[in-house]
Design a protein around this motif. Structure first.
Motif, PDB file in Angstrom:
ATOM      1  N   ASP A  35      22.715  23.212 -17.609  1.00 15.97           N
ATOM      2  CA  ASP A  35      23.834  22.733 -16.711  1.00 15.97           C
ATOM      3  C   ASP A  35      25.061  23.489 -17.204  1.00 15.97           C
ATOM      4  N   TRP A  37      28.262  22.632 -17.201  1.00 14.60           N
ATOM      5  CA  TRP A  37      29.217  21.611 -17.806  1.00 14.60           C
ATOM      6  C   TRP A  37      28.637  21.473 -19.040  1.00 14.60           C
ATOM      7  N   GLN A  64      36.255  13.845 -13.505  1.00 13.61           N
ATOM      8  CA  GLN A  64      36.176  12.787 -14.582  1.00 13.61           C
ATOM      9  C   GLN A  64      34.840  12.146 -14.552  1.00 13.61           C
ATOM     10  N   LYS A  65      34.269  12.013 -13.410  1.00  9.32           N
ATOM     11  CA  LYS A  65      32.805  11.640 -13.294  1.00  9.32           C
ATOM     12  C   LYS A  65      31.862  12.539 -14.033  1.00  9.32           C
ATOM     13  N   MET A  66      31.853  13.758 -13.541  1.00  7.22           N
ATOM     14  CA  MET A  66      30.893  14.774 -14.320  1.00  7.22           C
ATOM     15  C   MET A  66      31.285  14.965 -15.919  1.00  7.22           C
ATOM     16  N   THR A  68      32.377  12.637 -17.857  1.00  7.45           N
ATOM     17  CA  THR A  68      31.908  11.282 -18.300  1.00  7.45           C
ATOM     18  C   THR A  68      30.465  11.424 -18.272  1.00  7.45           C
ATOM     19  N   GLN A  69      29.890  11.617 -17.192  1.00  6.31           N
ATOM     20  CA  GLN A  69      28.456  11.688 -16.987  1.00  6.31           C
ATOM     21  C   GLN A  69      27.608  12.861 -18.413  1.00  6.31           C
ATOM     22  N   THR A  70      28.572  13.995 -18.339  1.00  8.24           N
ATOM     23  CA  THR A  70      27.842  14.868 -19.186  1.00  8.24           C
ATOM     24  C   THR A  70      27.965  14.494 -20.672  1.00  8.24           C
ATOM     25  N   ARG A  72      27.973  11.472 -21.791  1.00  9.90           N
ATOM     26  CA  ARG A  72      27.064  10.385 -21.993  1.00  9.90           C
ATOM     27  C   ARG A  72      25.479  11.087 -22.146  1.00  9.90           C
ATOM     28  N   ASN A  73      25.369  12.046 -21.400  1.00 11.21           N
ATOM     29  CA  ASN A  73      24.051  12.955 -21.585  1.00 11.21           C
ATOM     30  C   ASN A  73      23.888  13.379 -22.774  1.00 11.21           C
ATOM     31  N   ARG A  76      23.277  11.089 -25.536  1.00  6.38           N
ATOM     32  CA  ARG A  76      21.992  10.555 -25.411  1.00  6.38           C
ATOM     33  C   ARG A  76      21.068  11.458 -26.070  1.00  6.38           C
TER      34      ARG A  76
END
Length: 141
Positions: A35, A37, A64-66, A68-70, A72-73, A76
């Motif tokens: 990805d 990002w 901001q959404k991407m 934060t999501q990236t 977090r992934n 993880r």
């Protein structure tokens, strides 16, 4: 219970993690790290920990959404570590883990390659697009 030879066990282990196989878990990991990002964020963390707002400014265009999501992934997957420092306001820093740092040279190489070769890729795209255009035909009335 059938006994397998060492060669059979090695062959089985090789097929368990063959990214060309649809069921291979490595394929999911490749999907994640390929990805844009992820690549940009791993590169942005090369010089050490950064705050969320620093990463947001450094990686232009990420929502901001991407972001934060990236993050977090990446956390993880064990590539990024998130550290919360209690203060007012709360300080949150992100840093590469040793596993993430081991991915960094590859991501830096891809980023550098893209920056160096984009003019050639743009020219190739223009040639391809021009070749795909239908020839101009005179209109008959």
């Amino acid at each position: 219970m059938a006994t397998r030879t060492a060669a059979e066990r090695r062959a089985e282990a090789r097929t368990e993690f063959d990214a060309y196989m649809a069921s291979c878990p490595a394929r999911r990991l490749l999907d994640g790290i390929s990805d844009k990002w992820v690549s940009l964020l791993v590169n942005a963390l090369a010089d050490g920990p950064r705050r969320y707002s620093d990463l947001s400014r450094r990686v232009a265009g990420v929502s901001q959404k991407m972001l934060t999501q990236t993050l977090r992934n990446l956390e993880r997957d064990g590539l990024v570590e998130r550290t919360v420092t209690p203060s007012v306001p709360v300080r949150v820093d992100y840093a590469l883990t040793p596993l993430g740092a081991s991915l960094l040279p590859l991501m830096q190489a891809v980023k550098t390659w893209a920056e160096e070769h984009i003019p050639e890729v743009d020219r190739a795209r223009e040639r391809y697009d021009a070749a795909q255009m239908p020839p101009n035909r005179p209109e008959f009335g």
